[in-house]
Motif scaffolding. Structure first.
Motif, PDB file in Angstrom:
ATOM      1  N   SER A 199      11.219  10.357  -1.839  1.00  0.00           N
ATOM      2  CA  SER A 199      12.021   9.300  -2.453  1.00  0.00           C
ATOM      3  C   SER A 199      12.733   8.476  -1.379  1.00  0.00           C
ATOM      4  O   SER A 199      12.852   7.260  -1.494  1.00  0.00           O
ATOM      5  CB  SER A 199      13.008   9.850  -3.476  1.00  0.00           C
ATOM      6  N   LEU A 200      13.156   9.168  -0.317  1.00  0.00           N
ATOM      7  CA  LEU A 200      13.812   8.418   0.774  1.00  0.00           C
ATOM      8  C   LEU A 200      12.860   7.400   1.374  1.00  0.00           C
ATOM      9  O   LEU A 200      13.228   6.274   1.676  1.00  0.00           O
ATOM     10  CB  LEU A 200      14.249   9.384   1.883  1.00  0.00           C
ATOM     11  N   TYR A 201      11.604   7.817   1.521  1.00  0.00           N
ATOM     12  CA  TYR A 201      10.632   6.919   2.132  1.00  0.00           C
ATOM     13  C   TYR A 201      10.357   5.716   1.240  1.00  0.00           C
ATOM     14  O   TYR A 201      10.275   4.587   1.711  1.00  0.00           O
ATOM     15  CB  TYR A 201       9.325   7.673   2.428  1.00  0.00           C
ATOM     16  N   VAL A 217       0.847  -1.206   0.000  1.00  0.00           N
ATOM     17  CA  VAL A 217       0.000   0.000   0.000  1.00  0.00           C
ATOM     18  C   VAL A 217       0.875   1.246   0.000  1.00  0.00           C
ATOM     19  O   VAL A 217       0.667   2.195  -0.777  1.00  0.00           O
ATOM     20  CB  VAL A 217      -0.899   0.013   1.267  1.00  0.00           C
ATOM     21  N   LEU A 218       1.888   1.255   0.882  1.00  0.00           N
ATOM     22  CA  LEU A 218       2.745   2.432   1.007  1.00  0.00           C
ATOM     23  C   LEU A 218       3.550   2.658  -0.270  1.00  0.00           C
ATOM     24  O   LEU A 218       3.768   3.802  -0.680  1.00  0.00           O
ATOM     25  CB  LEU A 218       3.681   2.277   2.205  1.00  0.00           C
ATOM     26  N   ILE A 219       3.984   1.542  -0.886  1.00  0.00           N
ATOM     27  CA  ILE A 219       4.786   1.688  -2.109  1.00  0.00           C
ATOM     28  C   ILE A 219       3.945   2.342  -3.209  1.00  0.00           C
ATOM     29  O   ILE A 219       4.392   3.283  -3.879  1.00  0.00           O
ATOM     30  CB  ILE A 219       5.347   0.315  -2.563  1.00  0.00           C
ATOM     31  N   VAL A 220       2.704   1.897  -3.360  1.00  0.00           N
ATOM     32  CA  VAL A 220       1.836   2.486  -4.393  1.00  0.00           C
ATOM     33  C   VAL A 220       1.646   3.979  -4.104  1.00  0.00           C
ATOM     34  O   VAL A 220       1.818   4.839  -4.978  1.00  0.00           O
ATOM     35  CB  VAL A 220       0.464   1.751  -4.439  1.00  0.00           C
ATOM     36  N   TYR A 221       1.368   4.277  -2.852  1.00  0.00           N
ATOM     37  CA  TYR A 221       1.097   5.669  -2.479  1.00  0.00           C
ATOM     38  C   TYR A 221       2.321   6.570  -2.719  1.00  0.00           C
ATOM     39  O   TYR A 221       2.216   7.615  -3.362  1.00  0.00           O
ATOM     40  CB  TYR A 221       0.673   5.722  -1.003  1.00  0.00           C
ATOM     41  N   TYR A 222       3.494   6.107  -2.238  1.00  0.00           N
ATOM     42  CA  TYR A 222       4.682   6.961  -2.353  1.00  0.00           C
ATOM     43  C   TYR A 222       5.260   6.956  -3.774  1.00  0.00           C
ATOM     44  O   TYR A 222       5.926   7.903  -4.168  1.00  0.00           O
ATOM     45  CB  TYR A 222       5.742   6.549  -1.317  1.00  0.00           C
TER      46      TYR A 222
END
Ligand SMILES: Nc1ncnc2c1ncn2[C@@H]1O[C@H](COP(=O)(O)OP(=O)(O)OP(=O)(O)O)[C@@H](O)[C@H]1O
Length: 648
Positions: free
Chosen positions: A353-355, A205-210
């Motif tokens: 990008s760091l996240y 989920v986080l990867i899609v969002y970020y």
């Protein structure tokens, strides 16, 4: 499908033949060293490839099947929700310092107080959130273990074919220590799976969002570079994971052997002590332990390389984010933007990008856990496959009939041209034609190793035949057809009532078998005094039964079990060897009184008087039979001696 023995030499083992060959052709036991060599040679049994994925999906399918009892799906959903909530709380905690900074710089005391209160509440919630994620992760691990262990137990010991575990333990040389796999490997698998899931459950989920956020700020180039970076990380760590998987597999193999050896020291403590065998046991245990440590050491050596790679990968990620920011800066995309605004864009870009990179590095950092998981997956997956393989290849040429089919006629066990060999391929009986009739006791005699016990194994369906069939009765709920008593009785891990009623599966044993009945059975086998040894008939003594009773008393207790069940047939495999002749006589008389037909294996000719037929085996495939004529007992003894001499 009929079984055939074709001993396979270790050289014949190759990946494909092993599984299929061994199912139909039980082999002679394989020495441990050869088993180890075999595992090392067939590394793709424990590889990190399609086979691993197939096995993992199979296990996950089992875990997440809606019909599975362990509530895994619910716990999983709960874990996702708690992890997301925890992520939000962590994010809010991260914003607290900047809010304090603003309040303190502005000397705003009115805002300071509520901010302090708010921060305390948020920090406590964040702490609770973390604990909850771990707690639910723990529940997930327990459910995983529960589902896998119970499923394996069911297939191992509770399948329709009741001898699956026996065939696995006795005929399958391609699977070591099933007990270690069920007890330990499943637990380790569940724990590793929980740790990995806890870390990366909300990552998608986080990867899609970020990815979306980074894309909107830095264009397609930012996410593209990060994805390439991730793929490179995954591919390079894969090279280091592959050898680790086999090492974990092998370590567990040695772990199983080591534990087994310790269990044997406990089981045979008295024999070892009486033969002054401590030193020998110590050296054997020590050499097994050294082997185990050797693998453990190789694992940590390899893990060092893997950790170094994933660690460097993580640090490189932090530099990569500046490369992503630098591209639009130096290409001139931000030309003309005021410096203040630009620094805001840069810091936002850097954060996003760091996240995103951080999320990917968390995945790569799971490499060591993934290699462990793959090792355990191989061991559990292989066990599932072999058990199913055994169940799919059951000898089904025999004719089983029930009491209802008989319509009152006498029961018989018929061997119709039965042939079988020992696991090493020696023919033990060929074209054996014989009938055991209800009411006619049979005694089986022959030299050591001539196949007397093996005949009982074949009769009970444990050993495969190479030819012929059997026509035999099977038990129903009312009446047991056959009870088997070996020379060393199997004493269960329970109470006196359990010993007598074994293998009854019923919580109402106390109501079904009264104390009076137990007392009268004990009296019948001259064991009344053990009532004084036990606290109550239901006190459980675990493994201590072997110590509490002498070998003769153990055999008597086994007869109490026989007299409790009153089966039609009793297979007595040297079951009276420790009894004095009066007790022996008494027990055969009780068998007659209870209409139990005995099928006795013995070298003791004094038992002939209790039997009607004698069966002599020569151990090379031939046999002789005769009626036992009590009036001419000397004649029958002469006939037996002569026939046995002619065998040798
Ligand atoms: N699990 C096994 N693996 C390999 N060989 C086996 C196995 N079990 C039995 N055998 C072999 O099968 C043969 C027959 O064994 P079995 O136990 O039936 O003999 P027996 O007639 O009962 O001997 P004894 O009189 O000594 O009790 C023996 O040569 C034995 O070594």
């Amino acid at each position: 499908m009929d079984y055939e023995y074709h001993p396979i030499s270790i050289e014949d083992y190759d990946d494909e033949t092993i599984r299929h060959e061994q199912t139909r052709t039980p082999t002679k036991p394989v020495p441990l060293e050869l088993m180890e060599q075999n595992y090392m040679r067939n590394k793709n049994q424990s590889s990190f490839d399609r086979l691993f994925l197939r096995r993992l999906f199979r296990i996950l399918r089992l875990l997440f099947s809606p019909s599975t009892e362990g509530n895994v799906i619910k716990i999983w959903l709960f874990l996702i929700c708690t992890s997301l909530l925890n992520e939000v709380l962590v994010y809010i905690v991260g914003t607290i310092p900047s809010r304090f900074y603003t309040v303190l710089v502005g000397k705003d005391f009115n805002s300071f107080k509520p901010l302090m209160f708010y921060s305390i509440v948020i920090v406590i919630c964040a702490g609770l959130g973390r604990s909850f994620v771990r707690f639910i992760g723990g529940l997930f691990a327990i459910s995983t273990r529960k589902v896998l262990t119970r499923n394996l137990h069911c297939k191992y010991l509770n399948s329709n074919n009741s001898s699956t575990f026996y065939r696995l333990l006795n005929f399958r040389t391609d699977v070591d220590n099933p007990d270690q796999r069920i007890a330990q490997d499943v637990e380790n698998f569940s724990e590793k799976l929980r740790l990995i899931c806890q870390e990366i459950i909300i990552t998608p989920v986080l990867i899609v969002y970020y990815t979306y956020k980074t894309w909107t700020l830095s264009g397609y180039l930012g996410p593209l570079i990060i994805y390439v970076y991730f793929i490179v990380g995954v591919i390079s760590s894969r090279f280091l994971i592959v050898p680790l998987v086999n090492l974990v597999f092998m370590k567990e193999f040695h772990e199983g052997n080591f534990r087994f050896l310790h269990a044997r020291v406990r089981q045979f403590a008295e024999s070892i002590a009486l033969s002054w065998g401590e030193k020998a046991e110590y050296f054997q245990l020590d050499s097994f332990f050294k082997n185990l440590l050797n693998y453990q050491r190789q694992i940590i050596d390899r893990e060092l390389a893997l950790e170094a790679l994933t660690g460097s990968f993580a640090y490189f990620g932090s530099i990569l984010s500046y490369l992503i920011i630098a591209i639009p800066v130096f290409v001139g995309d931000y030309d003309g933007i005021e410096k203040d605004k630009l620094s805001g864009i840069i810091s936002m870009n850097a954060f996003l990008s760091l996240y995103l990179i951080y999320r990917f590095t968390r995945i790569v950092e799971q490499s060591t856990k993934i290699s462990d998981l793959a090792g355990y997956t191989a061991r559990i997956g292989q066990l599932f496959e072999v058990i199913e393989d055994i169940d799919d290849n059951i000898d089904n040429v025999d004719v089983n009939y029930t009491f209802d089919d008989l319509h009152g006629a006498e029961l018989t066990i018929e061997f119709d041209h039965v042939s079988f060999t020992s696991p090493s391929g020696t023919p033990l009986l060929s074209e054996f034609k014989f009938m055991i009739e209800q009411g006619k006791n049979v005694i089986i005699m022959g030299p050591n190793g001539s196949g007397k016990t093996s005949l009982l194994r074949v009769m009970c369906g444990l050993w495969p035949k190479t030819g012929g069939r059997m026509i035999r009765p099977i038990s129903n709920n009312q009446q047991r057809v056959l009870v088997y008593l070996p020379q060393t009785p199997y004493l269960v891990f329970g109470s006196l009532r359990d010993q007598i009623t074994y293998p009854m599966v019923n919580d109402k044993k106390m109501e079904l078998v009264s104390d009076e009945e137990i007392r009268s059975l004990l009296a019948r086998v001259n064991l009344s005094h053990i009532e004084r040894i036990v606290e109550t008939f239901d006190s459980r003594y675990g493994a201590d039964w072997d110590k509490m009773l002498s070998p003769g008393e153990q055999q008597k207790l086994a007869f109490a079990r026989l007299f409790y069940w009153k089966p039609v047939f009793a297979a007595l495999d040297e079951a009276t060897s420790s009894l004095d002749s009066n007790t022996e006589k008494q027990f055969f008389e009780i068998c007659k009184e209870l209409s139990i037909t005995t099928i006795t294996v013995s070298h003791n000719k004094s038992l002939l008087q209790y039997h009607d037929k004698v069966l002599l085996l020569d151990g090379k495939g031939s046999y002789e039979t005769s009626d036992v004529d009590i009036n001419g007992s000397e004649n029958i003894v002469r006939w037996i001696d002569g026939t046995l001499r002619s065998f040798s």
